[in-house]
Design a protein around this motif. Structure first.
Motif, mmCIF file in Angstrom:
data_model
loop_
_atom_site.group_PDB
_atom_site.id
_atom_site.type_symbol
_atom_site.label_atom_id
_atom_site.label_comp_id
_atom_site.label_asym_id
_atom_site.label_seq_id
_atom_site.Cartn_x
_atom_site.Cartn_y
_atom_site.Cartn_z
ATOM 1 N N ASN A 171 -13.640 2.819 0.180
ATOM 2 C CA ASN A 171 -14.853 1.782 0.009
ATOM 3 C C ASN A 171 -15.508 1.495 1.201
ATOM 4 O O ASN A 171 -15.221 0.370 1.889
ATOM 5 C CB ASN A 171 -14.073 0.622 -0.606
ATOM 6 N N GLU A 198 0.809 -1.120 -0.097
ATOM 7 C CA GLU A 198 0.069 0.024 -0.217
ATOM 8 C C GLU A 198 0.920 1.197 0.008
ATOM 9 O O GLU A 198 0.403 2.286 -0.980
ATOM 10 C CB GLU A 198 -0.937 -0.043 1.110
ATOM 11 N N GLU A 257 -9.729 -0.177 3.598
ATOM 12 C CA GLU A 257 -10.821 0.173 2.516
ATOM 13 C C GLU A 257 -11.487 1.413 2.788
ATOM 14 O O GLU A 257 -11.860 2.086 1.937
ATOM 15 C CB GLU A 257 -11.727 -1.052 2.579
ATOM 16 N N GLU A 268 -4.741 -2.859 -5.301
ATOM 17 C CA GLU A 268 -5.194 -4.149 -5.766
ATOM 18 C C GLU A 268 -4.380 -5.241 -4.884
ATOM 19 O O GLU A 268 -5.152 -6.350 -4.438
ATOM 20 C CB GLU A 268 -5.340 -4.239 -7.280
ATOM 21 N N ARG A 269 -3.157 -5.092 -5.152
ATOM 22 C CA ARG A 269 -2.428 -6.158 -4.563
ATOM 23 C C ARG A 269 -2.486 -6.300 -2.914
ATOM 24 O O ARG A 269 -2.320 -7.163 -2.568
ATOM 25 C CB ARG A 269 -0.830 -6.054 -4.850
ATOM 26 N N THR A 270 -2.560 -5.007 -2.316
ATOM 27 C CA THR A 270 -2.903 -4.999 -1.086
ATOM 28 C C THR A 270 -4.167 -5.663 -0.559
ATOM 29 O O THR A 270 -4.119 -6.337 0.503
ATOM 30 C CB THR A 270 -2.913 -3.386 -0.475
ATOM 31 N N ARG A 271 -5.263 -5.422 -1.514
ATOM 32 C CA ARG A 271 -6.541 -6.033 -0.994
ATOM 33 C C ARG A 271 -6.348 -7.454 -1.117
ATOM 34 O O ARG A 271 -6.908 -8.091 -0.249
ATOM 35 C CB ARG A 271 -7.593 -5.585 -1.919
ATOM 36 N N GLN A 272 -5.663 -7.898 -2.318
ATOM 37 C CA GLN A 272 -5.395 -9.511 -2.283
ATOM 38 C C GLN A 272 -4.751 -9.932 -1.021
ATOM 39 O O GLN A 272 -4.982 -11.054 -0.690
ATOM 40 C CB GLN A 272 -4.796 -9.770 -3.575
ATOM 41 N N ASP A 296 0.032 -0.066 -4.675
ATOM 42 C CA ASP A 296 -0.825 -0.952 -5.407
ATOM 43 C C ASP A 296 -1.958 -1.510 -4.538
ATOM 44 O O ASP A 296 -1.742 -2.347 -3.909
ATOM 45 C CB ASP A 296 0.198 -2.342 -5.811
ATOM 46 N N GLN A 345 -9.314 3.699 1.096
ATOM 47 C CA GLN A 345 -9.561 3.756 -0.679
ATOM 48 C C GLN A 345 -11.000 4.140 -0.793
ATOM 49 O O GLN A 345 -11.625 3.807 -2.049
ATOM 50 C CB GLN A 345 -9.596 2.345 -0.979
#
Length: 687
Positions: free
Chosen positions: A427, A384, A422, A391-395, A389, A425
């Motif tokens: 969300n 993060e 989140e 998306e990679r953090t969320r993964q 990145d 971000q």
């Protein structure tokens, strides 16, 4: 026959029996006996008379006697080689070379393995300039005992001293066929170099490094080429050595020597490549010297970046060895990751992180996972904050939450970190969904608190109420949750709702910190200026507990109410408390109450009120009691202080009797002292 036997028996002297076996008064040591013998010179023999040989007949007679003596000695013990050598040297001193040869040959028939015999025989021939005879002896010696290096050294030295260089070379070649030790090869090489035969020396080195394939010998070969200015040949030797030993038998000394050679040739890029190639392949514990030399090289010829690279490379190698030895050593992984994060590309860092998180603890117990879970947290934060990145953090977060066995244990911090990510971000639905899933799967106090804190920051008070309700369904004994819920309602201005929450809380059968809850409820009612309600609460609490602090707090509340008659009410509460606590076993608490009451009377009471409280104060008495050990045995006596209250003493006649006994004893002591004083005065007046 019988007579002769009897006569033989008579000849044997009888051994006298020692009757007194006690030690003699004067003891004589062996040292004393030897000293006396030396002083008296008992064993000193006179020297033999000197002989002067005047003619040939006497000489021949002398020779005959000496030879007979030598031959007799040899006959007695043929294997004593020193006798043969003395005999041969005596004949040599008489210039009887042929006789000496005959003796040496006879001795060799007895023991041909004796090295000294061959050496003395050959030395005799060389002394007498019998070169061919000496060659013949050396040939026989190296044929018979080819592993005795001394023969070969002496033989080659003799030929070289005679100027017979081809002959010496031939002897060396014969010697090399036996593949002798390293020093022999060096002798041959030095021999050729003395006569400037560099090409021949190179050929010998080629054979030498194959017979003795040690790293030091390859290095010597390369230095030989470098010394004679054959730099291309030297480089080729180093390259052949690297290829010869391969990756299985790598040695740091070879690469250090190779790098120094290239450094002398000013080939700095080659040096750097050699060091890096070696460091990538040689284990850390075997490459200490290599690291040291590489660091020195970079300091001399490299820039700052190069120096940092070598230090990082060294530490990386060290961490690799540690994690290879124990993959579950998470502290080593943390140090390794900190290093690669500071000086590596994102792909390299990710690769190390993936290797680290692959080492899942083998036992599903939380204490084994506590260090491991921080690898995932650091990974997510790196993706993060450093890699940027999302998306990679969320993964990473989702993979972590799938990996944790939530049925056995969970990590509330992982759910909260994910929800906070989140929100960063923007969300919010994802964050709420994650926390809702967490509360559904594995409810924990920390999760509820984190979720409520989040909704409070978002000013979603209805959601906070629902969460508090769920939280209290999950843990109704948690006093902090009840207090926080009531405080929330108070902040929102719903006093009746807050009071209902407090009422519901104090009616719970089990509470973890009931005193905190009651204090909070009482403080709430005081803030609302509900004096009667507060008084009722104190009465309810005193029905449940008779703790001294509750009484003192109640009294201070009445005093601080500021209404008419507050001092009287306060005094009444102190009196009531004192009556109630008469049966209390904890005398210190009762004393605390009386001290508080006395403080109150000192400030607000009259002299009679103060005197009344002072009469209630206890007497401090030192007592003794038996002490028992853990196993129930008697452990002696110990002293302690006890408090005797006047009210209790009035009810116990035994204490009155004890006091009277003490008083009587005191009176008796005073009477005795008075009787002794007159006698003392009379004595003083007489003196």
């Amino acid at each position: 026959m019988a007579a002769s036997t009897a006569a033989g028996k008579q000849r044997i002297p009888k051994v006298a029996k020692v009757k007194n076996k006690a030690p003699a008064e004067v003891q004589i040591t062996a040292e004393q006996l030897l000293r006396e013998a030396k002083e008296r010179e008992l064993e000193l023999l006179p020297p033999p008379p000197q002989q002067k040989i005047t003619d040939e007949e006497e000489l021949n007679d002398y020779k005959l006697r000496k030879r007979k003596t030598f031959e007799d000695n040899i006959r007695k013990n043929r294997t004593v080689i020193s006798n043969w050598i003395k005999y041969a040297q005596w004949e040599e001193s008489l210039k009887e070379i042929q006789r000496a040869r005959s003796i040496y040959e006879r001795a060799l028939d007895v023991d041909y393995r004796n090295i000294t015999l061959w050496l003395k025989y050959a030395e005799m021939e060389m002394k007498n300039r019998q070169v061919n005879h000496a060659r013949n002896i050396w040939d026989r010696a190296i044929t018979t005992l080819p592993r005795v290096n001394q023969f070969w050294y002496k033989y080659t030295y003799m030929e070289e001293m005679l100027g017979n260089v081809p002959g010496a070379r031939q002897v060396f070649e014969r010697w090399m066929e036996w593949q002798p030790e390293e020093q022999a090869w060096h002798s041959y090489i030095n021999f050729e170099l003395r006569y400037k035969e560099v090409e021949r020396a190179r050929t010998i080195y080629e054979r030498f490094v194959l017979v003795h394939p040690d790293v030091k010998n390859w290095i010597k070969y390369a230095r030989f080429e470098e010394k004679h200015a054959y730099f291309a040949h030297a480089r080729k030797v180093y390259e052949r050595a690297v290829e010869f030993f391969g990756d299985e038998h790598m040695d740091e000394h070879l690469y250090v020597a190779f790098a120094r050679f290239e450094e002398n040739q000013k080939e700095f890029e080659r040096v750097r490549v050699i060091y890096k190639y070696a460091l990538d392949r040689i284990p850390k514990h075997e490459a200490q010297e290599l690291f040291k030399n590489y660091t020195i090289f970079e300091k001399k010829f490299g820039d700052r970046r190069g120096i940092e690279d070598i230090i990082v490379s060294k530490r990386r190698f060290q961490y690799e060895e540690e994690v290879k030895a124990n993959p579950h050593n998470y502290d080593a992984w943390f140090d390794y990751l900190r290093l690669v994060e500071s000086d590596a590309e994102a792909e390299t860092v990710r690769e190390v992180y993936e290797r680290a998180i692959a080492n899942v603890p083998p036992i599903p117990e939380k204490r084994h996972w506590k260090r491991y879970i921080y690898l995932w947290i650091n990974y997510a934060l790196y993706e993060e904050l450093e890699a940027k990145d999302p998306e990679r953090t969320r993964q990473v977060y989702r993979a972590t939450l799938e990996l944790i066995p939530h049925k056995k244990f969970t990590f509330a911090k992982m759910w909260l970190y994910y929800a906070q990510f989140e929100i960063r971000q923007k969300n919010l639905p994802f964050a709420r969904r994650a926390l809702g899933t967490a509360i559904g799967k594995c409810p924990k106090n920390k999760l509820f608190k984190g979720y409520i804190e989040l909704e409070l920051q978002l000013r979603e008070f209805d959601r906070c109420r629902k969460l508090y309700e769920k939280f209290l369904e999950f843990g109704p004994e948690n006093c902090t949750s009840w207090i926080k819920f009531a405080e929330l309602e108070t902040i929102l201005g719903d006093i009746d709702r807050a009071r209902a929450i407090y009422e519901l809380a104090i009616s719970q059968p089990r509470l973890d910190m009931p005193e905190v809850l009651w204090k909070s409820y009482i403080d709430f009612e005081i803030e609302q200026e509900e004096t009667e309600r507060t008084r009722n609460l104190y009465r309810q609490l005193l029905q449940r507990t008779q703790h001294v602090k509750v009484w003192i707090s109640f009294a201070q509340f009445e005093l601080s109410s500021g209404k008419e008659g507050s001092i009287t009410k306060c005094r009444q509460i102190y009196e009531e408390a004192n009556k109630t606590m008469r049966n209390c076993e904890e005398k210190e608490e009762r004393l605390m109450l009386l001290e508080s009451w006395r403080s109150f009377e000192d400030e607000f009471g009259t002299a009679s009120d103060k005197e009344r409280v002072d009469k209630l104060m206890p007497e401090k008495v030192k007592k003794r009691r038996k002490v028992q050990a853990d196993d129930g045995s008697d452990a002696g006596w110990e002293e302690y202080y006890d408090y005797i209250f006047p009210e209790d003493a009035a009810n116990q006649p035994n204490l009155k009797l004890l006091a009277m006994a003490k008083l009587w004893k005191k009176q008796q002591q005073e009477k005795e002292a008075a009787e002794q004083d007159p006698d003392k005065d009379i004595n003083e007046s007489e003196s």
